[in-house]
Write a protein that holds these residues in place. Structure first.
Motif, PDB file in Angstrom:
ATOM      1  N   ALA A 183      -0.128   5.543   8.161  1.00  0.00           N
ATOM      2  CA  ALA A 183       0.096   6.344   6.952  1.00  0.00           C
ATOM      3  C   ALA A 183      -1.026   7.347   6.752  1.00  0.00           C
ATOM      4  O   ALA A 183      -0.791   8.504   6.382  1.00  0.00           O
ATOM      5  N   LEU A 208      -0.798  11.379   6.676  1.00  0.00           N
ATOM      6  CA  LEU A 208      -1.303  12.103   5.518  1.00  0.00           C
ATOM      7  C   LEU A 208      -2.171  13.278   5.954  1.00  0.00           C
ATOM      8  O   LEU A 208      -2.189  14.329   5.304  1.00  0.00           O
ATOM      9  N   CYS A 245       0.454  15.975   7.219  1.00  0.00           N
ATOM     10  CA  CYS A 245       1.575  16.329   6.354  1.00  0.00           C
ATOM     11  C   CYS A 245       1.096  16.887   5.020  1.00  0.00           C
ATOM     12  O   CYS A 245      -0.025  16.646   4.601  1.00  0.00           O
ATOM     13  N   ASP A 246       1.973  17.609   4.380  1.00  0.00           N
ATOM     14  CA  ASP A 246       1.709  18.111   3.040  1.00  0.00           C
ATOM     15  C   ASP A 246       2.920  17.817   2.169  1.00  0.00           C
ATOM     16  O   ASP A 246       4.030  17.615   2.671  1.00  0.00           O
ATOM     17  N   SER A 247       2.717  17.797   0.857  1.00  0.00           N
ATOM     18  CA  SER A 247       3.802  17.498  -0.070  1.00  0.00           C
ATOM     19  C   SER A 247       4.526  18.770  -0.480  1.00  0.00           C
ATOM     20  O   SER A 247       3.902  19.764  -0.868  1.00  0.00           O
ATOM     21  N   THR A 299       0.471   9.747  -2.609  1.00  0.00           N
ATOM     22  CA  THR A 299       0.513  10.773  -1.560  1.00  0.00           C
ATOM     23  C   THR A 299       1.162  12.053  -2.072  1.00  0.00           C
ATOM     24  O   THR A 299       1.113  13.086  -1.405  1.00  0.00           O
ATOM     25  N   THR A 307       4.357  12.445  -2.487  1.00  0.00           N
ATOM     26  CA  THR A 307       5.695  12.584  -1.899  1.00  0.00           C
ATOM     27  C   THR A 307       6.567  11.422  -2.347  1.00  0.00           C
ATOM     28  O   THR A 307       6.071  10.395  -2.796  1.00  0.00           O
ATOM     29  N   PHE A 354       6.936   8.772   1.322  1.00  0.00           N
ATOM     30  CA  PHE A 354       6.057   7.642   1.631  1.00  0.00           C
ATOM     31  C   PHE A 354       6.405   6.385   0.842  1.00  0.00           C
ATOM     32  O   PHE A 354       6.510   5.303   1.428  1.00  0.00           O
ATOM     33  N   PHE A 410      -7.395   8.473   0.395  1.00  0.00           N
ATOM     34  CA  PHE A 410      -6.412   9.552   0.312  1.00  0.00           C
ATOM     35  C   PHE A 410      -6.999  10.786  -0.365  1.00  0.00           C
ATOM     36  O   PHE A 410      -6.756  11.928   0.060  1.00  0.00           O
ATOM     37  N   ARG A 444      -7.388  14.468   1.106  1.00  0.00           N
ATOM     38  CA  ARG A 444      -6.832  15.635   0.421  1.00  0.00           C
ATOM     39  C   ARG A 444      -7.901  16.720   0.241  1.00  0.00           C
ATOM     40  O   ARG A 444      -7.630  17.913   0.422  1.00  0.00           O
TER      41      ARG A 444
END
Length: 202
Positions: free
Chosen positions: A20, A24, A27-29, A100, A102, A105, A183, A187
């Motif tokens: 995960a 992360l 990936c982006d939201s 996250t 999203t 997830f 996280f 970010r």
């Protein structure tokens, strides 16, 4: 030899967490650009879920730390649910997923949880049945396996706790909060532009 899901539970959980974290990074939201209020709501909800999960697991550990397989625990959180540790773990992984930003997830975490943990629970309860016999059978008829029933809550006036074992369990219970902290570091690192996302998830 059959695969012992209970024995490798922690290893599998850590592999899932590492995977995960990797996703992360890359990936982006979708919601960050489209609806920042929605992502803020998801993050706050995730923090609440993770906090509740950590408190819940500490509550469970208060009763079970140092007593595994030595006596049948049926009070406190174990009076409303036979597997409260796993229930609170489900709440925690949902919180991590929401943090996250999203929906992908948390949905994925819940799917993996629902596939994997029934095998763990079935195996553990089989072991407890072999140890405690009819006492455990009576317990299963009264207390639900997973979804807590607060109407049947029972709590002792006094309870003996093993502090050295409980201390270790406290650190384990807080890992949901630690993961969310990681996280946030990821970010912040992504905002530097040094690792642009390659995927956008809803």
């Amino acid at each position: 030899m059959s695969f012992n899901v209970e024995k490798y539970r922690i290893i599998i959980s850590r592999i899932a967490a590492a995977a995960a974290l990797l996703f992360l990074f890359i990936c982006d939201s979708h919601w960050v650009a489209e609806n920042k209020m929605f992502t803020s709501f998801m993050f706050v909800a995730g923090i609440v879920f993770a906090g509740a999960a950590s408190l819940g697991r500490m509550w469970c550990s208060l009763y079970i730390a140092g007593y595994k397989d030595e006596k049948l625990i049926t009070k406190g959180p174990y009076s409303i649910c036979r597997n409260p540790l796993y229930f609170f773990s489900m709440v925690g992984v949902t919180g991590i997923g929401l943090c996250t930003g999203t929906l992908t997830f948390p949905a994925l975490f819940l799917l993996l949880f629902s596939i994997y943990y029934p095998f763990v629970i079935k195996r553990e309860e089989k072991r407890l049945k072999s140890i405690f016999g009819t006492r455990f059978s009576d317990y299963t008829r009264k207390v639900p396996a997973f979804i807590p029933n607060p109407l049947i809550f029972e709590e002792p006036d006094n309870y003996t706790v093993n502090p050295s074992v409980y201390r270790v369990h406290i650190f384990s219970a807080l890992w949901f909060i630690w993961v969310i902290g990681i996280f946030e570091v990821v970010r912040a690192f992504k905002k530097t532009g040094m690792m642009p996302p390659v995927l956008t998830l809803y």
